[in-house]
Design a protein around this motif. Structure first.
Motif, PDB file in Angstrom:
ATOM      1  N   LEU A 124       0.809  -1.127  -0.006  1.00 18.24           N
ATOM      2  CA  LEU A 124       0.047   0.134  -0.063  1.00 18.24           C
ATOM      3  C   LEU A 124       0.941   1.385   0.004  1.00 18.24           C
ATOM      4  O   LEU A 124       0.537   2.166  -0.640  1.00 18.24           O
ATOM      5  N   VAL A 125       2.080   1.355   0.831  1.00 16.12           N
ATOM      6  CA  VAL A 125       2.684   2.428   0.911  1.00 16.12           C
ATOM      7  C   VAL A 125       3.486   2.608  -0.656  1.00 16.12           C
ATOM      8  O   VAL A 125       3.618   3.594  -1.014  1.00 16.12           O
ATOM      9  N   MET A 126       3.976   1.354  -1.157  1.00 15.52           N
ATOM     10  CA  MET A 126       4.597   1.590  -2.491  1.00 15.52           C
ATOM     11  C   MET A 126       3.569   2.088  -3.476  1.00 15.52           C
ATOM     12  O   MET A 126       4.188   2.623  -4.307  1.00 15.52           O
ATOM     13  N   ASP A 127       2.457   1.695  -3.360  1.00 15.13           N
ATOM     14  CA  ASP A 127       1.513   2.127  -4.302  1.00 15.13           C
ATOM     15  C   ASP A 127       0.787   3.540  -3.975  1.00 15.13           C
ATOM     16  O   ASP A 127      -0.115   4.161  -4.621  1.00 15.13           O
ATOM     17  N   ASN A 128       1.405   4.285  -3.073  1.00 11.91           N
ATOM     18  CA  ASN A 128       1.101   5.738  -2.555  1.00 11.91           C
ATOM     19  C   ASN A 128      -0.566   5.556  -2.154  1.00 11.91           C
ATOM     20  O   ASN A 128      -1.351   6.541  -2.496  1.00 11.91           O
ATOM     21  N   GLU A 129      -1.139   4.450  -1.720  1.00 10.95           N
ATOM     22  CA  GLU A 129      -2.262   4.473  -1.205  1.00 10.95           C
ATOM     23  C   GLU A 129      -2.357   4.904   0.289  1.00 10.95           C
ATOM     24  O   GLU A 129      -2.106   4.576   1.226  1.00 10.95           O
ATOM     25  N   PRO A 130      -3.459   6.020   0.480  1.00 14.21           N
ATOM     26  CA  PRO A 130      -3.562   6.379   1.604  1.00 14.21           C
ATOM     27  C   PRO A 130      -4.154   5.348   2.721  1.00 14.21           C
ATOM     28  O   PRO A 130      -5.272   5.020   2.273  1.00 14.21           O
ATOM     29  N   PHE A 131      -3.815   5.336   3.691  1.00 12.78           N
ATOM     30  CA  PHE A 131      -4.250   4.586   4.867  1.00 12.78           C
ATOM     31  C   PHE A 131      -3.842   4.790   6.135  1.00 12.78           C
ATOM     32  O   PHE A 131      -3.242   5.672   6.456  1.00 12.78           O
ATOM     33  N   VAL A 132      -4.793   4.380   7.125  1.00 10.62           N
ATOM     34  CA  VAL A 132      -4.426   4.558   8.573  1.00 10.62           C
ATOM     35  C   VAL A 132      -4.688   3.311   9.099  1.00 10.62           C
ATOM     36  O   VAL A 132      -5.338   2.355   8.724  1.00 10.62           O
ATOM     37  N   VAL A 133      -3.620   2.812  10.135  1.00  8.20           N
ATOM     38  CA  VAL A 133      -3.910   1.573  10.916  1.00  8.20           C
ATOM     39  C   VAL A 133      -4.310   2.178  12.288  1.00  8.20           C
ATOM     40  O   VAL A 133      -4.015   3.081  12.873  1.00  8.20           O
ATOM     41  N   ARG A 134      -5.587   1.532  12.621  1.00  7.23           N
ATOM     42  CA  ARG A 134      -6.044   1.848  13.948  1.00  7.23           C
ATOM     43  C   ARG A 134      -6.124   0.624  14.951  1.00  7.23           C
ATOM     44  O   ARG A 134      -6.660  -0.587  14.355  1.00  7.23           O
ATOM     45  N   ASP A 135      -5.906   0.773  16.294  1.00  5.67           N
ATOM     46  CA  ASP A 135      -6.210  -0.396  17.265  1.00  5.67           C
ATOM     47  C   ASP A 135      -7.788  -0.420  17.064  1.00  5.67           C
ATOM     48  O   ASP A 135      -8.698   0.289  17.314  1.00  5.67           O
ATOM     49  N   ALA A 136      -8.072  -1.890  16.972  1.00  2.67           N
ATOM     50  CA  ALA A 136      -9.546  -2.293  16.698  1.00  2.67           C
ATOM     51  C   ALA A 136     -10.338  -2.147  18.264  1.00  2.67           C
ATOM     52  O   ALA A 136     -11.481  -1.963  18.270  1.00  2.67           O
ATOM     53  N   LYS A 137      -9.715  -1.983  19.403  1.00  2.00           N
ATOM     54  CA  LYS A 137     -10.479  -1.790  20.525  1.00  2.00           C
ATOM     55  C   LYS A 137     -10.411  -0.218  20.833  1.00  2.00           C
ATOM     56  O   LYS A 137     -11.617   0.232  21.203  1.00  2.00           O
ATOM     57  N   THR A 138      -9.295   0.293  20.594  1.00  2.00           N
ATOM     58  CA  THR A 138      -9.292   1.934  21.325  1.00  2.00           C
ATOM     59  C   THR A 138      -9.430   3.128  20.079  1.00  2.00           C
ATOM     60  O   THR A 138      -9.658   3.932  20.403  1.00  2.00           O
ATOM     61  N   ASN A 139      -9.103   2.450  18.693  1.00  2.00           N
ATOM     62  CA  ASN A 139      -9.520   3.412  17.763  1.00  2.00           C
ATOM     63  C   ASN A 139      -8.087   4.181  17.729  1.00  2.00           C
ATOM     64  O   ASN A 139      -7.952   5.183  17.213  1.00  2.00           O
ATOM     65  N   GLU A 140      -7.053   3.998  18.497  1.00  2.00           N
ATOM     66  CA  GLU A 140      -5.777   4.690  18.605  1.00  2.00           C
ATOM     67  C   GLU A 140      -5.223   4.568  17.217  1.00  2.00           C
ATOM     68  O   GLU A 140      -5.164   3.465  16.689  1.00  2.00           O
ATOM     69  N   ASP A 141      -4.568   5.532  16.724  1.00  2.00           N
ATOM     70  CA  ASP A 141      -3.793   5.646  15.416  1.00  2.00           C
ATOM     71  C   ASP A 141      -2.519   5.028  15.646  1.00  2.00           C
ATOM     72  O   ASP A 141      -1.483   5.535  16.471  1.00  2.00           O
ATOM     73  N   LEU A 142      -2.284   3.703  14.750  1.00  2.00           N
ATOM     74  CA  LEU A 142      -0.937   2.913  14.981  1.00  2.00           C
ATOM     75  C   LEU A 142      -0.099   2.996  13.720  1.00  2.00           C
ATOM     76  O   LEU A 142       0.784   2.378  13.768  1.00  2.00           O
ATOM     77  N   THR A 143      -0.511   3.953  12.945  1.00  2.00           N
ATOM     78  CA  THR A 143      -0.014   3.964  11.537  1.00  2.00           C
ATOM     79  C   THR A 143       1.661   4.118  11.644  1.00  2.00           C
ATOM     80  O   THR A 143       2.187   3.357  10.969  1.00  2.00           O
ATOM     81  N   ARG A 144       1.941   5.012  12.653  1.00  2.00           N
ATOM     82  CA  ARG A 144       3.545   5.223  12.577  1.00  2.00           C
ATOM     83  C   ARG A 144       4.377   4.144  13.024  1.00  2.00           C
ATOM     84  O   ARG A 144       5.281   3.746  12.668  1.00  2.00           O
ATOM     85  N   SER A 145       3.673   3.298  14.018  1.00  2.00           N
ATOM     86  CA  SER A 145       4.202   2.074  14.605  1.00  2.00           C
ATOM     87  C   SER A 145       4.180   0.863  13.624  1.00  2.00           C
ATOM     88  O   SER A 145       5.350   0.391  13.420  1.00  2.00           O
ATOM     89  N   ILE A 146       3.281   0.927  12.715  1.00  2.00           N
ATOM     90  CA  ILE A 146       3.338  -0.174  11.582  1.00  2.00           C
ATOM     91  C   ILE A 146       4.312   0.674  10.645  1.00  2.00           C
ATOM     92  O   ILE A 146       5.091  -0.537  10.175  1.00  2.00           O
ATOM     93  N   LEU A 147       4.583   1.718  10.328  1.00  2.00           N
ATOM     94  CA  LEU A 147       5.406   1.992   9.324  1.00  2.00           C
ATOM     95  C   LEU A 147       6.994   1.806   9.768  1.00  2.00           C
ATOM     96  O   LEU A 147       7.869   1.295   8.979  1.00  2.00           O
ATOM     97  N   LEU A 148       7.127   1.805  11.206  1.00  2.00           N
ATOM     98  CA  LEU A 148       8.445   1.736  11.738  1.00  2.00           C
ATOM     99  C   LEU A 148       8.757   0.366  11.898  1.00  2.00           C
ATOM    100  O   LEU A 148       9.720  -0.234  11.700  1.00  2.00           O
ATOM    101  N   GLN A 149       7.680  -0.397  11.871  1.00  2.00           N
ATOM    102  CA  GLN A 149       7.792  -1.881  11.869  1.00  2.00           C
ATOM    103  C   GLN A 149       8.220  -2.592  10.438  1.00  2.00           C
ATOM    104  O   GLN A 149       9.294  -3.180  10.294  1.00  2.00           O
ATOM    105  N   ILE A 150       8.127  -2.071   9.489  1.00  2.00           N
ATOM    106  CA  ILE A 150       8.112  -2.048   8.134  1.00  2.00           C
ATOM    107  C   ILE A 150       9.472  -1.784   7.741  1.00  2.00           C
ATOM    108  O   ILE A 150      10.417  -2.576   7.223  1.00  2.00           O
TER     109      ILE A 150
END
Length: 180
Positions: free
Chosen positions: A44-70
Motif C-alpha cells: 500500500l505504501v509503495m502504491d501511494n495508497e492513503p491508509f491509517v492503521v487503528r487499534d481495533a479496541k481503542t481506535n488509537e492511530d497506530l500508523t507510525r508504529s506499523i510504518l516503523l515496523q516495516i
C-alpha cells in the motif's frame, strides 16, 4: 501527538483506507474485508495508497508504529539504508531542542530526493542496462545537473531550518525580555 491524514484533513474519510489491528497482532483491511500481512501494508505504501492503521479496541492511530515496523524489517532483511552511525545520530536528536527541526529537515530532503528519483525514472524509461549504466555514470552532465539541483534544494531546506531557528531564538529572547 501524530495525527493521521483523516484527522489533519489531507485526505477525506472516503479516500482513506482503514486497517484495524487486533490484539492478536493481525491486521484487518476494512476495504477488502480480509486480513492482510505487513508485506501487503508495505505494498500500500509503495502504491501511494492513503491508509491509517487503528487499534481495533481503542481506535488509537497506530500508523507510525506499523510504518516503523516495516522499516525495521527492511533494515534487518537485506542491505540497510541507515548505517549504525546515522541511526545513532537520529537517536541523539530525540529530546533535543533541535528535534522538530531535524524531523522537518529530513522530511524535506527525502521528498526532494523522491522528486529527483521520479524525474530520473521518467527520463530513463526504456533504457537498456548498458545505457542505464552510462546514464548513472557520475561524469554524465545530466546526472551532475540533477545531483546539483538536489544538493541546492537540500541546502535551501537547511537554510530555511536555520532561519526558522534564528526566528524562534529571537522570539524566545524577546519573550524573556532579552534582545540581541
Amino acid at each position: 501527538m501524530h495525527k493521521s491524514k483523516a484527522e489533519t484533513g489531507s485526505a477525506s474519510r472516503g479516500d482513506l483506507r482503514v486497517i484495524k489491528k487486533y490484539p492478536n497482532r493481525r491486521l484487518y483491511d476494512t476495504d477488502t474485508s480480509s486480513y492482510i500481512t505487513l508485506a501487503e501494508v508495505k505494498a500500500l505504501v509503495m502504491d501511494n495508497e492513503p491508509f491509517v492503521v487503528r487499534d481495533a479496541k481503542t481506535n488509537e492511530d497506530l500508523t507510525r508504529s506499523i510504518l516503523l515496523q516495516i522499516i525495521l524489517e527492511e533494515e534487518t532483511a537485506g542491505v540497510p539504508i541507515f548505517t549504525e552511525q546515522v541511526l545513532a545520530n537520529i537517536i541523539r536528536f530525540y529530546g533535543h531542542a533541535m528535534q522538530d527541526f531535524m524531523g522537518s529537515y529530513l522530511e524535506k530532503n527525502v521528498q526532494i530526493f523522491m522528486d529527483l528519483q521520479q524525474k530520473m525514472s521518467e527520463q530513463t524509461k526504456g533504457l537498456t542496462p548498458e545505457v542505464w549504466q552510462q546514464f548513472m555514470n557520475v561524469q554524465s552532465p545530466m546526472m551532475q545537473g540533477m545531483m546539483g539541483t538536489y544538493l541546492e534544494q537540500s541546502r535551501n531546506a537547511f537554510t530555511q531550518m536555520q532561519e526558522q531557528m534564528q526566528k524562534n531564538s529571537e522570539q524566545m529572547l524577546a519573550a524573556l525580555g532579552l534582545k540581541r
